[in-house]
Scaffold this motif. Structure first.
Motif, PDB file in Angstrom:
ATOM      1  N   ARG A 143      -4.416   4.106   2.540  1.00 20.05           N
ATOM      2  CA  ARG A 143      -4.823   2.724   2.280  1.00 20.05           C
ATOM      3  C   ARG A 143      -4.102   2.056   1.101  1.00 20.05           C
ATOM      4  O   ARG A 143      -3.821   0.858   1.174  1.00 20.05           O
ATOM      5  N   LEU A 146      -3.248  -2.870   9.493  1.00 17.06           N
ATOM      6  CA  LEU A 146      -4.271  -2.478   8.531  1.00 17.06           C
ATOM      7  C   LEU A 146      -5.653  -2.457   9.168  1.00 17.06           C
ATOM      8  O   LEU A 146      -6.450  -1.558   8.926  1.00 17.06           O
ATOM      9  N   TYR A 194      -1.247  -7.467   9.343  1.00 14.12           N
ATOM     10  CA  TYR A 194      -2.703  -7.366   9.263  1.00 14.12           C
ATOM     11  C   TYR A 194      -3.261  -6.483  10.380  1.00 14.12           C
ATOM     12  O   TYR A 194      -4.256  -5.774  10.177  1.00 14.12           O
ATOM     13  N   VAL A 250      -2.663  -1.601   1.602  1.00 12.50           N
ATOM     14  CA  VAL A 250      -3.124  -2.747   0.809  1.00 12.50           C
ATOM     15  C   VAL A 250      -1.950  -3.388   0.072  1.00 12.50           C
ATOM     16  O   VAL A 250      -1.818  -4.624   0.028  1.00 12.50           O
ATOM     17  N   TYR A 251      -1.076  -2.539  -0.493  1.00 14.33           N
ATOM     18  CA  TYR A 251       0.107  -3.069  -1.183  1.00 14.33           C
ATOM     19  C   TYR A 251       0.964  -3.897  -0.232  1.00 14.33           C
ATOM     20  O   TYR A 251       1.402  -5.006  -0.575  1.00 14.33           O
ATOM     21  N   VAL A 281       0.111  -5.429   2.574  1.00 16.22           N
ATOM     22  CA  VAL A 281      -0.554  -6.667   2.979  1.00 16.22           C
ATOM     23  C   VAL A 281      -0.531  -7.696   1.852  1.00 16.22           C
ATOM     24  O   VAL A 281      -0.236  -8.881   2.077  1.00 16.22           O
ATOM     25  N   VAL A 282      -0.827  -7.262   0.633  1.00  9.74           N
ATOM     26  CA  VAL A 282      -0.879  -8.190  -0.498  1.00  9.74           C
ATOM     27  C   VAL A 282       0.499  -8.799  -0.769  1.00  9.74           C
ATOM     28  O   VAL A 282       0.648 -10.023  -0.887  1.00  9.74           O
TER      29      VAL A 282
END
Length: 297
Positions: free
Chosen positions: A179, A246, A243, A183-184, A186-187
């Motif tokens: 994760r 994820l 997205y 997350v990295y 996506v951000v």
């Protein structure tokens, strides 16, 4: 694995992506040859078109040949290093492509809204600085992502449910929690796409505002409309793909993979047609190269 759950259609998928690859190579190759040989094509917009063509060739070549090997030759293995090199190329070129699209939008804004200052604002030094900034930004985004994924321990299945080494598809094979890298990704992707699309929207908004009421209004609308359509074909599938990886439960696996494949191949096929061949100087240079006597006459 190619496209999971669509393994029964390798020939059709191979023809689809091979056709797009050939068109992308020919289109972008012609653009690079014409810009390289014609000394009159040295304006900033032609430099950006050349950058876009190089990025498109690297992007599509990093994934399609291996995809065709999977579809047609059943060559479904890829080396550990080759996998992460492919991943690095995919994610760095997508960031660079976004940067060049933004640079082209700014170029058109300066050319239409500040024509008398065009050469002063976008001189060769500025173009070089913009190109360097685009590459540095891509590396600053991709290197930490590559470090996060390569440092994960891989002790489970080594079967990647994707057509290429997409980073989340690979990271999910790790024994550790993937994760943080997800997350990295996506951000940072959201920040890059969000900022670039915002600046592009402002640039084209100013262009259309300047063109309203002038004779060139319809031409500006037509050009901007084509550019925006191609950008949407690039940005929307790309961000949805990020997205979807994820939050994988919302979209079927084969839809995720096809979306990721198309956003890498479709824009590279359309870019030389929409951006370059619609440019009058490049069209004339191509015709001059193909039919030198007729063009001379």
């Amino acid at each position: 694995m190619g496209v999971p759950s669509l393994e029964a259609f390798p020939t059709c998928l191979g023809i689809l992506f091979c056709s797009g690859y050939i068109v992308a190579l020919i289109g972008n190759g012609v653009v690079l040859v014409v810009i390289g040989l014609d000394n009159s094509l040295r304006d900033p917009i032609h430099c950006f078109l050349g950058m876009l063509a190089v990025i498109d060739v690297v992007m599509v070549t990093s994934v399609v040949p291996k995809m065709l090997g999977v579809f047609w030759l059943k060559s479904m293995e890829i080396g550990y290093v080759a996998c992460f090199v492919q991943m690095f190329l995919v994610h760095s070129t997508t960031s660079e492509e976004s940067g060049v699209l933004l640079a082209m939008a700014v170029d058109r804004y300066v050319a239409i809204c500040h024509p008398l200052r065009y050469q002063a604002i976008l001189n060769h030094q500025t173009i070089a600085q913009i190109g360097l900034a685009i590459v540095v930004r891509a590396f600053l985004f991709t290197v930490p992502l590559a470090v996060l994924v390569t440092n994960l321990p891989y002790c489970r299945s080594h079967v990647v449910p994707h057509s290429y080494c997409e980073h989340m598809a690979v990271a999910k094979l790790a024994c550790a929690d993937p994760r943080p890298s997800g997350v990295y990704s996506v951000v940072v992707s959201s920040l890059i796409v969000g900022m670039d699309m915002a600046f592009i929207a402002v640039s084209y908004g100013m262009i259309l505002k300047t063109a309203l009421g002038k004779k060139s209004c319809w031409k500006a609308f037509s050009t901007c409309g084509c550019h925006i359509c191609v950008m949407l074909l690039y940005y929307i599938p790309g961000i949805v793909s990020v997205y979807a990886q994820l939050f994988s439960g919302s979209i079927s696996v084969h839809a995720q993979v096809l979306l990721a494949d198309l956003y890498l191949t479709l824009p590279t096929t359309l870019n030389p047609i929409i951006y370059s061949m619609r440019t009058k100087q490049i069209r004339q240079a191509v015709l001059k190269m193909l039919f030198p006597r007729k063009a001379h006459a």
